[in-house]
Design an enzyme around this catalytic site. Sequence first.
Site, mmCIF file in Angstrom:
data_model
loop_
_atom_site.group_PDB
_atom_site.id
_atom_site.type_symbol
_atom_site.label_atom_id
_atom_site.label_comp_id
_atom_site.label_asym_id
_atom_site.label_seq_id
_atom_site.Cartn_x
_atom_site.Cartn_y
_atom_site.Cartn_z
ATOM 1 N N GLY A 99 0.741 -1.194 -0.245
ATOM 2 C CA GLY A 99 -0.043 0.144 0.011
ATOM 3 C C GLY A 99 0.896 1.286 0.035
ATOM 4 O O GLY A 99 0.392 2.204 -0.714
ATOM 5 N N GLN A 134 -7.268 -0.098 3.818
ATOM 6 C CA GLN A 134 -8.390 -0.984 4.558
ATOM 7 C C GLN A 134 -10.007 -1.174 4.190
ATOM 8 O O GLN A 134 -10.449 -2.108 4.836
ATOM 9 C CB GLN A 134 -8.661 0.076 5.764
ATOM 10 C CG GLN A 134 -7.365 0.427 6.584
ATOM 11 C CD GLN A 134 -6.799 -0.952 7.366
ATOM 12 O OE1 GLN A 134 -7.454 -1.767 7.908
ATOM 13 N NE2 GLN A 134 -5.559 -0.811 7.757
ATOM 14 N N GLY A 171 -2.121 -6.409 -0.121
ATOM 15 C CA GLY A 171 -2.412 -7.696 0.054
ATOM 16 C C GLY A 171 -2.550 -8.367 1.545
ATOM 17 O O GLY A 171 -3.231 -9.007 1.581
ATOM 18 N N HIS A 172 -1.329 -7.570 2.382
ATOM 19 C CA HIS A 172 -1.304 -8.552 3.649
ATOM 20 C C HIS A 172 -2.584 -7.872 4.501
ATOM 21 O O HIS A 172 -2.708 -8.486 5.733
ATOM 22 C CB HIS A 172 -0.159 -8.073 4.330
ATOM 23 C CG HIS A 172 0.181 -6.666 4.836
ATOM 24 N ND1 HIS A 172 0.183 -6.269 6.071
ATOM 25 C CD2 HIS A 172 0.541 -5.533 4.294
ATOM 26 C CE1 HIS A 172 0.281 -5.053 6.237
ATOM 27 N NE2 HIS A 172 0.575 -4.482 5.023
ATOM 28 N N THR A 204 11.573 -6.721 -11.153
ATOM 29 C CA THR A 204 10.929 -7.986 -11.490
ATOM 30 C C THR A 204 9.742 -8.211 -10.860
ATOM 31 O O THR A 204 9.508 -7.811 -9.788
ATOM 32 C CB THR A 204 11.985 -8.913 -11.213
ATOM 33 O OG1 THR A 204 13.359 -8.530 -11.701
ATOM 34 C CG2 THR A 204 11.523 -10.396 -11.431
ATOM 35 N N CYS A 264 3.824 4.997 16.208
ATOM 36 C CA CYS A 264 4.660 6.112 16.966
ATOM 37 C C CYS A 264 5.734 6.261 16.178
ATOM 38 O O CYS A 264 6.171 5.658 15.203
ATOM 39 C CB CYS A 264 4.893 5.162 18.416
ATOM 40 S SG CYS A 264 5.804 3.756 18.248
HETATM 41 N N1 PLP Z 1 -2.799 2.972 4.061
HETATM 42 C C1 PLP Z 1 -3.590 2.375 4.920
HETATM 43 C C2 PLP Z 1 -4.917 2.984 5.111
HETATM 44 C C3 PLP Z 1 -3.187 1.519 5.867
HETATM 45 O O1 PLP Z 1 -3.759 0.882 6.840
HETATM 46 C C4 PLP Z 1 -1.797 0.879 5.605
HETATM 47 C C5 PLP Z 1 -1.164 0.022 6.554
HETATM 48 O O2 PLP Z 1 -1.475 0.069 7.621
HETATM 49 C C6 PLP Z 1 -1.238 1.431 4.703
HETATM 50 C C7 PLP Z 1 -1.538 2.449 3.765
HETATM 51 C C8 PLP Z 1 0.521 1.004 4.150
HETATM 52 O O3 PLP Z 1 -0.008 -0.139 3.592
HETATM 53 P P1 PLP Z 1 1.421 -1.508 3.546
HETATM 54 O O4 PLP Z 1 1.675 -1.865 4.681
HETATM 55 O O5 PLP Z 1 1.074 -2.486 2.480
HETATM 56 O O6 PLP Z 1 2.577 -0.710 2.859
#
Ligand code: PLP
Length: 402
Positions: free
Chosen positions: A69, A184, A205-206, A242, A332
């Site tokens: 993300g 989210q 993905g996670h 890649t 934090c």
């Molecule tokens: N955006 C939001 C709203 C998130 O909650 C998060 C992760 O906590 C991210 C972006 C960042 O995503 P990633 O952990 O896949 O880099």
Amino acid sequence: MPVYLDHAATTPVTPHALAAYSEQAALGGNPSSLHASGQRARRALEDAREKLAAALGAHPSEVVFTSGGTEADNLAVKGLFWARHDADPRRTRILCSSVEHHAVMDAVEWLERHEGAEVAWLPCDPDGVTSADAVRAELARDPETVALVTVMWANNEVGAIQPIPEIVEAATQHGIPVHSDAVQAFGHIPIDFAASGLATLGVSGHKIGAPVGVGALVVRRDAAVTPVQHGGGQQRGLRSGTLDAAGAAAFATAAMDAVGRLPEEAPRLAALRERLADGVLAAVPEARLSGPADAECRLPGIAHFTFPGCEGDSLLFLLDMMGIESSTGSACTAGVPRPSHVLLAMGLTEDQARGAQRFSLGWSSTADDVDALLAVIGRAFQQARLAGMAGHESTIRTASSR
Ligand code: PLP
């Protein structure tokens, strides 16, 4: 085994996504190679792209795989800014909601420091919702100078769903692209990229049962985005590097499963969240539930509270010692707990914001998980309040000596 109530931070990999990952990882192959192994990996990757696109309501050519993300948000915010500013140097303003994740907020602030951007922070209401009126008010000042608008689909701390259709409508009247961080929201509420009118949308993905390390930016076919990283020219030069066929296969599998199960899973999580919220408020009447009261306006699996007189970190450590894993909801900075910018934007005082605790549910959550929290939350609250606003260190010492 501890009880895991932090699915918004990351959710366990589903067995199905893990199998898809392992199968593809075992086969190997670089999707850009011309030999048979490369072409097999390429087919797996393009198959994943099609599935992910279908789950998002997008065209496969609009899906750009990323490492997650954060990368998707950076590519969107910086890429849209550079492309729009190059096309017309008057476009320097970025309209950004004040409840964004740091992946967007810090990218926008970086553009402000290094690339001459000016950021207009859009206010939110006490539930954490940025209104389309706030966007309209900024647009009305001088639409010609706006490079892009960025408003997340749903907030990661309090779960507030943002009015994306109205915001897109307001911006589109002036031909201004809108990015939405749907990290989210995706897999938890319906998302239809084509219908949204967004220029770009970020997912990870996670958060939905794929491994950490894969995400995507959906880029509308007519949206101009300048690449952030340069190299082998993969993915139409938008994101060199890649391609990760195994990660893509796992992400697509998790996405298809999450979206397919959504009609049953969203009400199941919403019911668990009700049980959790009601139980916490019964055990700790002083606690205050944050975010929209209307279930339609928030994510089904997030329950966020502020506990007066408590330091959120103290509560977190105490709960952890009692076998419950939760979060204060905000990251934090360099180990120093700071009140969340989201809660401050919602109008909470620093003291109120310090007592934040987020419990988030996911695909593996059960009623037993919720009941385990309810069995200890009253005691944890009392102990955290005793520790009061004392610093981190003394809190941990106090807690572990009990
Ligand atoms: N955006 C939001 C709203 C998130 O909650 C998060 C992760 O906590 C991210 C972006 C960042 O995503 P990633 O952990 O896949 O880099």
